[in-house]
Design an enzyme around this catalytic site. Sequence first.
Site, mmCIF file in Angstrom:
data_model
loop_
_atom_site.group_PDB
_atom_site.id
_atom_site.type_symbol
_atom_site.label_atom_id
_atom_site.label_comp_id
_atom_site.label_asym_id
_atom_site.label_seq_id
_atom_site.Cartn_x
_atom_site.Cartn_y
_atom_site.Cartn_z
ATOM 1 N N ARG A 59 8.325 12.517 5.320
ATOM 2 C CA ARG A 59 7.573 11.272 5.136
ATOM 3 C C ARG A 59 6.259 12.187 5.017
ATOM 4 O O ARG A 59 4.828 11.562 4.205
ATOM 5 C CB ARG A 59 7.623 10.542 5.704
ATOM 6 C CG ARG A 59 6.830 9.524 6.023
ATOM 7 C CD ARG A 59 7.497 7.764 6.429
ATOM 8 N NE ARG A 59 8.225 7.766 7.160
ATOM 9 C CZ ARG A 59 7.849 7.772 8.782
ATOM 10 N NH1 ARG A 59 6.144 8.115 8.967
ATOM 11 N NH2 ARG A 59 8.528 8.098 9.766
ATOM 12 N N TYR A 112 -2.638 -4.923 -13.811
ATOM 13 C CA TYR A 112 -1.023 -5.314 -13.859
ATOM 14 C C TYR A 112 -0.847 -6.106 -12.922
ATOM 15 O O TYR A 112 -1.332 -5.962 -11.554
ATOM 16 C CB TYR A 112 -0.355 -3.968 -13.311
ATOM 17 C CG TYR A 112 0.424 -3.751 -13.135
ATOM 18 C CD1 TYR A 112 1.495 -4.730 -13.491
ATOM 19 C CD2 TYR A 112 0.658 -3.385 -12.029
ATOM 20 C CE1 TYR A 112 3.261 -4.782 -13.749
ATOM 21 C CE2 TYR A 112 2.442 -3.039 -11.410
ATOM 22 C CZ TYR A 112 3.445 -4.057 -12.258
ATOM 23 O OH TYR A 112 4.269 -4.163 -12.281
ATOM 24 N N ASP A 186 -7.627 2.701 -11.674
ATOM 25 C CA ASP A 186 -6.120 3.413 -12.017
ATOM 26 C C ASP A 186 -6.122 3.426 -13.204
ATOM 27 O O ASP A 186 -6.634 3.519 -14.480
ATOM 28 C CB ASP A 186 -5.818 1.810 -12.102
ATOM 29 C CG ASP A 186 -4.380 2.191 -11.595
ATOM 30 O OD1 ASP A 186 -3.438 2.871 -12.968
ATOM 31 O OD2 ASP A 186 -3.157 1.287 -11.823
ATOM 32 N N LYS A 211 4.954 6.153 -15.594
ATOM 33 C CA LYS A 211 4.413 6.475 -16.880
ATOM 34 C C LYS A 211 4.381 7.329 -17.624
ATOM 35 O O LYS A 211 5.467 8.409 -17.558
ATOM 36 C CB LYS A 211 3.159 5.054 -16.921
ATOM 37 C CG LYS A 211 3.279 3.776 -16.048
ATOM 38 C CD LYS A 211 4.771 2.528 -16.992
ATOM 39 C CE LYS A 211 5.010 2.142 -15.771
ATOM 40 N NZ LYS A 211 4.429 0.915 -14.485
#
Length: 402
Positions: A59, A112, A186, A211
């Site tokens: 993590r 988005y 973004d 993407k």
Amino acid sequence: MKDYKNAGFATRAIHAGNIRKQHGPLAMPIYQSSTFVFETTQQGGNRFAGEEGGYIYTRLGNPTTSVLEAKLAALEGSQACVAFSSGMGAITSVLWTVCKKGSHIIADITLYGCTFVYLSSGMTKYGVEVSFVDTCDINAVKNALKENTEVVLFESPANPNLKVIDIKALADAAHSHNPNIKVICDNTFATPMLQKPLDLGCDIVVHSATKYLNGHGDVIAGFACGNEDVMTELRMVGLKDMTGAVLGPFDAFLILRGLKTLEIRMQRHCENAMKLAEYLKAHPKVERVHFPGLKSDRFHEVAAKQMNACGYPAFGGMVAFEVKGGRQAGAKLLDNMQMCVIAVSLGDAETLVQHPATMTHSVYDAASLAEAGIAEGLVRVSAGLENIQDIIADFDQSFTKI
Ligand code: 3LM
């Protein structure tokens, strides 16, 4: 490790950040391990105290993921990068890190859907104030800036209607009000191959790596890139303690593999999108096309000015359009596609078509859709890597059915 600072984009995507310590593997191995063994108690304590380098727990960091993060930093031109298990993981971790109760965020209205809902009903629950503004309008941004404005957040080109923000003008306006404001872009639709928001004055870049960066429709992932100090805080607070949205080593491996072909994939996506946009623009059944590559598009000039990190203007692989006859005609067009598939997401080899008002942006109500400039009948296309004549032939046969 060699420094690929002056190398071309594809060279950096392939070579930057690679580590071949043991056995010299060409591809970075998958360190599929949750935890890392300390040689002594002293060593473990030192690593926790930050007095000694080395891995502790995935993590907090993992060798496969570290190579990927170094590569992304080399592509975005940032000092550092943190990988996440999704684009939403990146966005939420960044905002939880840089905002506090009483902070004010200016966000573009066209975002988005999940980013919009996170800002409009998520953050506000915790005492963060959000103003939605059309950030194309610099005066509107100036009027919305406050003493407690901590963040200006936008997408360019924006999802789903390809609105383009003048990034430099926006970053300058925010920073001249307060140099400490974090201007966050973004960059999912453009990718660092076409657009470098940090060079245009932004402080942080976020990505849905689901993407184009991965590009093969088989991974959910995200990134944030920025200065070392901000990225360290993001890793040690936002990622470690607040969201835990860590990328798995196998997914990191898949993105490393996808990045090797990012440049040539993007070239094809851009080429196909341009030809598809020209075809749609000339089609008698099409009302309106949104694609910044078209000279007639209202964002063409600003897009050409800032989407040219590859050395020439390139406008991305996304096209949106409105069919004459609105929503029903659009749905009929989608339902009659034979090769292109109806699916959300973007940046894959396959051409994907979807209806934002009922899918990716269904969280917007009718009034917010109008405010965001998202027509009810808008169709969004992610131009794939197929041969363009086959993509156009599929649209052609489907148009005859409406
Ligand atoms: C979509 N978009 O089809 P993940 N930022 C941008 C995005 O487009 C997205 C995210 C962040 C789509 C996903 S809709 C259910 C499918 C500009 C995602 C979020 O968390 O990796 O999905 O990224 O437009």
